[in-house]
Enzyme design. Structure first.
Site, PDB file in Angstrom:
ATOM      1  N   ASP A 125      57.107  63.938  54.671  1.00 44.08           N
ATOM      2  CA  ASP A 125      57.139  64.914  53.566  1.00 44.08           C
ATOM      3  C   ASP A 125      58.561  65.025  53.002  1.00 44.08           C
ATOM      4  OD1 ASP A 125      55.993  66.786  51.853  1.00 44.08           O
ATOM      5  OD2 ASP A 125      56.326  68.451  53.223  1.00 44.08           O
ATOM      6  N   LYS A 151      51.542  64.484  37.877  1.00 39.99           N
ATOM      7  CA  LYS A 151      51.361  63.976  39.237  1.00 39.99           C
ATOM      8  C   LYS A 151      52.214  62.729  39.519  1.00 39.99           C
ATOM      9  CE  LYS A 151      46.894  63.715  38.521  1.00 39.99           C
ATOM     10  NZ  LYS A 151      45.456  63.516  38.701  1.00 39.99           N
TER      11      LYS A 151
HETATM   12  C1  LIG Z   1      67.121  69.132  49.145  1.00 38.84           C
HETATM   13  C2  LIG Z   1      66.132  69.123  50.274  1.00 38.84           C
HETATM   14  C3  LIG Z   1      64.868  68.365  49.918  1.00 38.84           C
HETATM   15  C4  LIG Z   1      63.843  68.467  51.012  1.00 38.84           C
HETATM   16  C5  LIG Z   1      62.528  67.881  50.529  1.00 38.84           C
HETATM   17  C6  LIG Z   1      61.388  68.497  51.270  1.00 38.84           C
HETATM   18  C7  LIG Z   1      60.126  68.338  50.469  1.00 38.84           C
HETATM   19  C8  LIG Z   1      59.103  69.290  51.017  1.00 38.84           C
HETATM   20  C9  LIG Z   1      58.059  69.515  49.954  1.00 38.84           C
HETATM   21  C10 LIG Z   1      57.082  70.526  50.479  1.00 38.84           C
HETATM   22  O1  LIG Z   1      56.772  70.530  51.639  1.00 38.84           O
HETATM   23  S1  LIG Z   1      56.443  71.634  49.364  1.00 38.84           S
HETATM   24  C11 LIG Z   1      55.570  72.757  50.435  1.00 38.84           C
HETATM   25  C12 LIG Z   1      54.132  72.364  50.656  1.00 38.84           C
HETATM   26  N1  LIG Z   1      53.385  72.432  49.424  1.00 38.84           N
HETATM   27  C13 LIG Z   1      52.940  73.602  48.943  1.00 38.84           C
HETATM   28  O2  LIG Z   1      53.127  74.649  49.501  1.00 38.84           O
HETATM   29  C14 LIG Z   1      52.204  73.518  47.643  1.00 38.84           C
HETATM   30  C15 LIG Z   1      51.120  74.591  47.538  1.00 38.84           C
HETATM   31  N2  LIG Z   1      50.256  74.277  46.381  1.00 38.84           N
HETATM   32  C16 LIG Z   1      50.667  74.635  45.132  1.00 38.84           C
HETATM   33  O3  LIG Z   1      51.687  75.295  44.941  1.00 38.84           O
HETATM   34  C17 LIG Z   1      49.840  74.132  43.998  1.00 38.84           C
HETATM   35  O4  LIG Z   1      48.509  73.975  44.410  1.00 38.84           O
HETATM   36  C18 LIG Z   1      50.359  72.801  43.413  1.00 38.84           C
HETATM   37  C19 LIG Z   1      51.813  72.970  42.961  1.00 38.84           C
HETATM   38  C20 LIG Z   1      50.303  71.669  44.435  1.00 38.84           C
HETATM   39  C21 LIG Z   1      49.482  72.394  42.226  1.00 38.84           C
HETATM   40  O5  LIG Z   1      49.189  73.527  41.468  1.00 38.84           O
HETATM   41  P1  LIG Z   1      49.219  73.535  39.905  1.00 38.84           P
HETATM   42  O6  LIG Z   1      48.476  74.740  39.529  1.00 38.84           O
HETATM   43  O7  LIG Z   1      50.598  73.409  39.358  1.00 38.84           O
HETATM   44  O8  LIG Z   1      48.482  72.192  39.542  1.00 38.84           O
HETATM   45  P2  LIG Z   1      47.341  72.024  38.472  1.00 38.84           P
HETATM   46  O9  LIG Z   1      46.165  72.843  38.826  1.00 38.84           O
HETATM   47  O10 LIG Z   1      47.977  72.205  37.124  1.00 38.84           O
HETATM   48  O11 LIG Z   1      46.977  70.482  38.689  1.00 38.84           O
HETATM   49  C22 LIG Z   1      47.774  69.462  38.181  1.00 38.84           C
HETATM   50  C23 LIG Z   1      47.099  68.164  38.554  1.00 38.84           C
HETATM   51  O12 LIG Z   1      47.276  67.958  39.962  1.00 38.84           O
HETATM   52  C24 LIG Z   1      46.000  67.836  40.595  1.00 38.84           C
HETATM   53  N3  LIG Z   1      46.095  68.466  41.920  1.00 38.84           N
HETATM   54  C25 LIG Z   1      46.619  69.668  42.201  1.00 38.84           C
HETATM   55  N4  LIG Z   1      46.538  69.914  43.529  1.00 38.84           N
HETATM   56  C26 LIG Z   1      45.958  68.829  44.060  1.00 38.84           C
HETATM   57  C27 LIG Z   1      45.600  68.469  45.398  1.00 38.84           C
HETATM   58  N5  LIG Z   1      45.850  69.275  46.419  1.00 38.84           N
HETATM   59  N6  LIG Z   1      45.029  67.275  45.585  1.00 38.84           N
HETATM   60  C28 LIG Z   1      44.780  66.428  44.567  1.00 38.84           C
HETATM   61  N7  LIG Z   1      45.101  66.712  43.271  1.00 38.84           N
HETATM   62  C29 LIG Z   1      45.678  67.893  43.049  1.00 38.84           C
HETATM   63  C30 LIG Z   1      45.048  68.575  39.679  1.00 38.84           C
HETATM   64  O13 LIG Z   1      43.725  68.109  39.861  1.00 38.84           O
HETATM   65  C31 LIG Z   1      45.594  68.183  38.329  1.00 38.84           C
HETATM   66  O14 LIG Z   1      45.199  66.859  38.033  1.00 38.84           O
HETATM   67  P3  LIG Z   1      44.886  66.414  36.507  1.00 38.84           P
HETATM   68  O15 LIG Z   1      46.200  66.602  35.758  1.00 38.84           O
HETATM   69  O16 LIG Z   1      44.446  64.986  36.602  1.00 38.84           O
HETATM   70  O17 LIG Z   1      43.811  67.357  36.029  1.00 38.84           O
END
Ligand SMILES: CCCCCCCCCC(=O)SCCNC(=O)CCNC(=O)[C@H](O)C(C)(C)COP(=O)(O)OP(=O)(O)OC[C@H]1O[C@@H](n2cnc3c(N)ncnc32)[C@H](O)[C@@H]1OP(=O)(O)O
Length: 254
Positions: free
Chosen positions: A174, A220
């Site tokens: 991740d 995405k």
């Molecule tokens: C400097 C240090 C750097 C360190 C790097 C460490 C990186 C660590 C990164 C992480 O661990 S982040 C923490 C874990 N992730 C979360 O807590 C995210 C929680 N989920 C959310 O906040 C939202 O669900 C998310 C931002 C993922 C998406 O929400 P949105 O409302 O912005 O997305 P939206 O509904 O507009 O969907 C956009 C597209 O993504 C797709 N999508 C969203 N969630 C999906 C999913 N879970 N699976 C598949 N597709 C997904 C959705 O179908 C759609 O596709 P299309 O454009 O084709 O219609």
């Protein structure tokens, strides 16, 4: 609050390629203007948003084993830092500095008490005992299609006896894919992470975690990731990750 939010995101916005890099907040980044390549700008931006006391965890320490050092020297020798003044053919690696705080000013912290904010630390950099947990350094390529991480797994990461915990491996995947996606499409969050564990990773060993960008589709970014032995002969883990671009307000909503 608006001023604090601006401070939170200013460094990354200036970097143009790290988390929160495309926020629309209007902020200034005077210390970045002297840098020429995007990579140097990123590194400078990262440095500029941390206090001078912040330790850069991506630099070698006494816990790094022979293999970790060998690979670090290998990628460093092909980096822009080593080739300062030489013409950049786009094939150089850039080491990413790494700190134990995501940002000097906590993101999403509007709902946290000041005590929690001040104690917050990046998950992978919060063990004081060097070598005990996650020792790693990331390099990325100028063309931004590849990111490589040299990872030495410490004794506190045990899962099955003598081997690395699957959650620790997932954390590194991740981290690497998340950093890579941020370089491409900041700001992003992990939406989906699909992992196949193929062979156990011995505790204390050094492995490579390599991330490749597969495609970008609107909001995405799809990446794949492989964890292998350092000579590439053994596949330990493979993963597919989806990152979705978010607005800054997404983090502030909680
Ligand atoms: C400097 C240090 C750097 C360190 C790097 C460490 C990186 C660590 C990164 C992480 O661990 S982040 C923490 C874990 N992730 C979360 O807590 C995210 C929680 N989920 C959310 O906040 C939202 O669900 C998310 C931002 C993922 C998406 O929400 P949105 O409302 O912005 O997305 P939206 O509904 O507009 O969907 C956009 C597209 O993504 C797709 N999508 C969203 N969630 C999906 C999913 N879970 N699976 C598949 N597709 C997904 C959705 O179908 C759609 O596709 P299309 O454009 O084709 O219609």
């Amino acid at each position: 609050m608006a001023r604090n939010v601006g401070r939170i995101f200013s460094g990354f916005r200036c970097s143009g390629s790290l988390p929160f890099g495309k926020t629309q907040l209007k902020t200034r980044c005077p210390r970045l203007l002297l840098r020429t390549t995007p990579e140097r700008t990123v590194v400078q931006a990262l440095s500029s948003i941390f206090s001078h006391k912040s330790r850069d965890f991506s630099l070698p320490n006494s816990s790094w084993g022979e293999e970790m050092m060998r690979l670090y020297n290998h990628y460093s020798s092909q980096s822009g830092e080593a080739a300062e003044g030489q013409e950049d053919q786009g094939e150089q690696w850039t080491r990413l500095p790494s700190y134990n705080r995501s940002l000097k000013y906590a993101t999403g912290g509007v709902y946290l008490s000041k005590i929690i904010q001040s104690k917050a630390r990046l998950f992978t950099r919060n063990i004081r005992d060097t070598g005990a947990a996650f020792e790693y350094v990331l390099f990325f390529r100028r063309d931004k299609q590849r990111c490589v991480c040299i990872f030495q797994a410490g004794h506190l990461l045990e899962g099955p006896p003598g081997h690395v915990h699957g959650g620790a491996i997932a954390t590194m995947i991740d981290t690497v894919t998340g950093t890579h996606a941020s370089l491409l499409s900041a700001p992003v969050m992990t939406a989906n992470l699909n992992i196949n564990y193929r062979s156990p990773i011995p505790l204390g060993s050094t492995v490579l975690v390599e991330s490749t960008m597969d495609k970008e589709e609107g909001k995405k970014t799809f990446l794949s990731c492989r964890v292998t032995s350092t000579d590439g002969s053994k596949l330990h883990t493979e993963a597919a990750a989806l990152f979705v671009s978010i607005n800054v307000s997404h983090l502030l909503r909680g």
